[in-house]
Design a protein around this motif. Sequence first.
Motif, PDB file in Angstrom:
ATOM      1  N   TYR A  48      -7.582 -18.855  -1.968  1.00  0.00           N
ATOM      2  CA  TYR A  48      -6.675 -18.730  -0.837  1.00  0.00           C
ATOM      3  C   TYR A  48      -6.462 -17.256  -0.524  1.00  0.00           C
ATOM      4  O   TYR A  48      -6.557 -16.398  -1.379  1.00  0.00           O
ATOM      5  N   ARG A  49      -6.175 -17.005   0.761  1.00  0.00           N
ATOM      6  CA  ARG A  49      -5.900 -15.649   1.218  1.00  0.00           C
ATOM      7  C   ARG A  49      -4.440 -15.593   1.658  1.00  0.00           C
ATOM      8  O   ARG A  49      -3.917 -16.573   2.204  1.00  0.00           O
ATOM      9  N   VAL A  50      -3.811 -14.463   1.462  1.00  0.00           N
ATOM     10  CA  VAL A  50      -2.447 -14.263   1.929  1.00  0.00           C
ATOM     11  C   VAL A  50      -2.504 -13.759   3.363  1.00  0.00           C
ATOM     12  O   VAL A  50      -3.191 -12.779   3.655  1.00  0.00           O
ATOM     13  N   ASP A  51      -1.804 -14.455   4.246  1.00  0.00           N
ATOM     14  CA  ASP A  51      -1.756 -14.074   5.658  1.00  0.00           C
ATOM     15  C   ASP A  51      -0.502 -13.268   5.986  1.00  0.00           C
ATOM     16  O   ASP A  51      -0.546 -12.375   6.830  1.00  0.00           O
ATOM     17  N   GLU A  52       0.615 -13.620   5.344  1.00  0.00           N
ATOM     18  CA  GLU A  52       1.882 -12.921   5.573  1.00  0.00           C
ATOM     19  C   GLU A  52       2.596 -12.738   4.246  1.00  0.00           C
ATOM     20  O   GLU A  52       2.530 -13.607   3.374  1.00  0.00           O
ATOM     21  N   THR A  53       3.283 -11.603   4.119  1.00  0.00           N
ATOM     22  CA  THR A  53       4.052 -11.335   2.912  1.00  0.00           C
ATOM     23  C   THR A  53       5.161 -10.337   3.205  1.00  0.00           C
ATOM     24  O   THR A  53       5.114  -9.632   4.218  1.00  0.00           O
ATOM     25  N   ASN A  54       6.109 -10.273   2.298  1.00  0.00           N
ATOM     26  CA  ASN A  54       7.128  -9.236   2.353  1.00  0.00           C
ATOM     27  C   ASN A  54       6.864  -8.172   1.273  1.00  0.00           C
ATOM     28  O   ASN A  54       7.657  -7.258   1.096  1.00  0.00           O
ATOM     29  N   ALA A  55       5.744  -8.278   0.566  1.00  0.00           N
ATOM     30  CA  ALA A  55       5.389  -7.317  -0.488  1.00  0.00           C
ATOM     31  C   ALA A  55       5.014  -5.977   0.148  1.00  0.00           C
ATOM     32  O   ALA A  55       4.104  -5.926   0.975  1.00  0.00           O
ATOM     33  N   GLY A  59       3.347  -2.426   0.866  1.00  0.00           N
ATOM     34  CA  GLY A  59       2.092  -1.741   0.576  1.00  0.00           C
ATOM     35  C   GLY A  59       0.848  -2.601   0.552  1.00  0.00           C
ATOM     36  O   GLY A  59      -0.265  -2.081   0.503  1.00  0.00           O
ATOM     37  N   LEU A  60       0.999  -3.894   0.596  1.00  0.00           N
ATOM     38  CA  LEU A  60      -0.155  -4.803   0.544  1.00  0.00           C
ATOM     39  C   LEU A  60      -0.772  -4.923   1.939  1.00  0.00           C
ATOM     40  O   LEU A  60      -0.065  -5.121   2.924  1.00  0.00           O
ATOM     41  N   ARG A  61      -2.110  -4.805   2.004  1.00  0.00           N
ATOM     42  CA  ARG A  61      -2.826  -4.913   3.288  1.00  0.00           C
ATOM     43  C   ARG A  61      -3.697  -6.160   3.371  1.00  0.00           C
ATOM     44  O   ARG A  61      -3.927  -6.692   4.448  1.00  0.00           O
ATOM     45  N   ALA A  62      -4.234  -6.607   2.226  1.00  0.00           N
ATOM     46  CA  ALA A  62      -5.081  -7.804   2.180  1.00  0.00           C
ATOM     47  C   ALA A  62      -5.067  -8.332   0.748  1.00  0.00           C
ATOM     48  O   ALA A  62      -5.036  -7.540  -0.201  1.00  0.00           O
ATOM     49  N   LEU A  63      -5.106  -9.657   0.612  1.00  0.00           N
ATOM     50  CA  LEU A  63      -5.112 -10.265  -0.719  1.00  0.00           C
ATOM     51  C   LEU A  63      -5.816 -11.605  -0.656  1.00  0.00           C
ATOM     52  O   LEU A  63      -5.553 -12.421   0.226  1.00  0.00           O
ATOM     53  N   ARG A  83       5.199  -9.424   6.890  1.00  0.00           N
ATOM     54  CA  ARG A  83       4.177  -8.651   7.602  1.00  0.00           C
ATOM     55  C   ARG A  83       2.868  -9.405   7.564  1.00  0.00           C
ATOM     56  O   ARG A  83       2.535 -10.022   6.565  1.00  0.00           O
ATOM     57  N   ARG A  84       2.138  -9.303   8.640  1.00  0.00           N
ATOM     58  CA  ARG A  84       0.820  -9.943   8.725  1.00  0.00           C
ATOM     59  C   ARG A  84      -0.191  -9.061   8.007  1.00  0.00           C
ATOM     60  O   ARG A  84      -0.215  -7.845   8.201  1.00  0.00           O
ATOM     61  N   LEU A  85      -1.032  -9.673   7.170  1.00  0.00           N
ATOM     62  CA  LEU A  85      -2.068  -8.946   6.444  1.00  0.00           C
ATOM     63  C   LEU A  85      -3.410  -9.099   7.153  1.00  0.00           C
ATOM     64  O   LEU A  85      -3.595  -9.982   7.987  1.00  0.00           O
ATOM     65  N   ARG A  86      -4.350  -8.252   6.774  1.00  0.00           N
ATOM     66  CA  ARG A  86      -5.705  -8.321   7.312  1.00  0.00           C
ATOM     67  C   ARG A  86      -6.359  -9.628   6.845  1.00  0.00           C
ATOM     68  O   ARG A  86      -6.242 -10.014   5.686  1.00  0.00           O
ATOM     69  N   THR A  87      -7.048 -10.290   7.737  1.00  0.00           N
ATOM     70  CA  THR A  87      -7.746 -11.529   7.410  1.00  0.00           C
ATOM     71  C   THR A  87      -9.035 -11.183   6.665  1.00  0.00           C
ATOM     72  O   THR A  87      -9.825 -10.373   7.146  1.00  0.00           O
ATOM     73  N   VAL A  88      -9.218 -11.780   5.499  1.00  0.00           N
ATOM     74  CA  VAL A  88     -10.424 -11.558   4.710  1.00  0.00           C
ATOM     75  C   VAL A  88     -11.027 -12.901   4.336  1.00  0.00           C
ATOM     76  O   VAL A  88     -10.345 -13.915   4.313  1.00  0.00           O
ATOM     77  N   TRP A 136      -9.791 -16.146 -12.954  1.00  0.00           N
ATOM     78  CA  TRP A 136      -8.936 -15.831 -11.806  1.00  0.00           C
ATOM     79  C   TRP A 136      -9.265 -14.430 -11.322  1.00  0.00           C
ATOM     80  O   TRP A 136      -9.214 -13.474 -12.097  1.00  0.00           O
ATOM     81  N   THR A 137      -9.617 -14.309 -10.050  1.00  0.00           N
ATOM     82  CA  THR A 137      -9.861 -13.010  -9.435  1.00  0.00           C
ATOM     83  C   THR A 137      -8.758 -12.736  -8.429  1.00  0.00           C
ATOM     84  O   THR A 137      -8.503 -13.547  -7.533  1.00  0.00           O
ATOM     85  N   PHE A 138      -8.098 -11.607  -8.601  1.00  0.00           N
ATOM     86  CA  PHE A 138      -7.044 -11.120  -7.716  1.00  0.00           C
ATOM     87  C   PHE A 138      -7.655  -9.943  -6.974  1.00  0.00           C
ATOM     88  O   PHE A 138      -7.843  -8.875  -7.552  1.00  0.00           O
ATOM     89  N   ALA A 139      -8.055 -10.154  -5.719  1.00  0.00           N
ATOM     90  CA  ALA A 139      -8.732  -9.134  -4.927  1.00  0.00           C
ATOM     91  C   ALA A 139      -7.767  -8.626  -3.859  1.00  0.00           C
ATOM     92  O   ALA A 139      -7.269  -9.408  -3.052  1.00  0.00           O
ATOM     93  N   ALA A 140      -7.506  -7.312  -3.873  1.00  0.00           N
ATOM     94  CA  ALA A 140      -6.465  -6.777  -3.003  1.00  0.00           C
ATOM     95  C   ALA A 140      -6.850  -5.440  -2.388  1.00  0.00           C
ATOM     96  O   ALA A 140      -7.688  -4.710  -2.910  1.00  0.00           O
ATOM     97  N   ASP A 141      -6.192  -5.146  -1.292  1.00  0.00           N
ATOM     98  CA  ASP A 141      -6.242  -3.830  -0.675  1.00  0.00           C
ATOM     99  C   ASP A 141      -4.810  -3.460  -0.331  1.00  0.00           C
ATOM    100  O   ASP A 141      -4.007  -4.326   0.044  1.00  0.00           O
ATOM    101  N   GLY A 142      -4.497  -2.202  -0.495  1.00  0.00           N
ATOM    102  CA  GLY A 142      -3.151  -1.751  -0.187  1.00  0.00           C
ATOM    103  C   GLY A 142      -3.081  -0.242  -0.136  1.00  0.00           C
ATOM    104  O   GLY A 142      -4.100   0.448  -0.271  1.00  0.00           O
ATOM    105  N   THR A 143      -1.893   0.247   0.046  1.00  0.00           N
ATOM    106  CA  THR A 143      -1.672   1.685   0.088  1.00  0.00           C
ATOM    107  C   THR A 143      -1.997   2.296  -1.271  1.00  0.00           C
ATOM    108  O   THR A 143      -2.141   1.577  -2.272  1.00  0.00           O
ATOM    109  N   GLY A 144      -2.088   3.615  -1.302  1.00  0.00           N
ATOM    110  CA  GLY A 144      -2.333   4.304  -2.572  1.00  0.00           C
ATOM    111  C   GLY A 144      -1.282   3.969  -3.608  1.00  0.00           C
ATOM    112  O   GLY A 144      -1.603   3.740  -4.776  1.00  0.00           O
TER     113      GLY A 144
END
Length: 159
Positions: free
Chosen positions: A88-95, A97-101, A3-8, A118-126
Amino acid sequence: MARRLRTVGRDFTDSAPMRLVFAAEVSAPPDVVYRALADDVASWPSWFTAVTRATPTDGGAGREVRLRGGVRFRETIVATEPGSCYAYRVDETNAPGLRALLEEWRLTPEGAGTRVQWTFAADGTGLFRLVLSLGRAGVGRSFRDAVRRLDTRLAATTP
């Protein structure tokens, strides 16, 4: 299916709904640590055991990463500041609930070595945010173990 994630952008490390930040020290100087992170991508599985495969793509502008459990990421490098920052930003994943990373590795001199943050910055479902919150301690342990193995590896290969 990926799935394509939001570009951040890099500022996402400050604004992400979920931020996990961990730090550890290594004895190698920042430039050596940076090269292990940014230039020797294929060696990540040898020191970060959550990673089973890491391959540079697009002439080094991206990466494809596979994690234990079958999670896959297609990433774009967003920061290459030798000796100080790799992100680096994740553009596509199979994870699910993940929306942006976005992940950022900050390197600062610490005595004769380096402080690795190390900073792990994410957005996803509840549900994703809940699972990540519950797994925070495990993610931190995985990071600290990885940095310890990286330190050992760098000590063995640095003159």
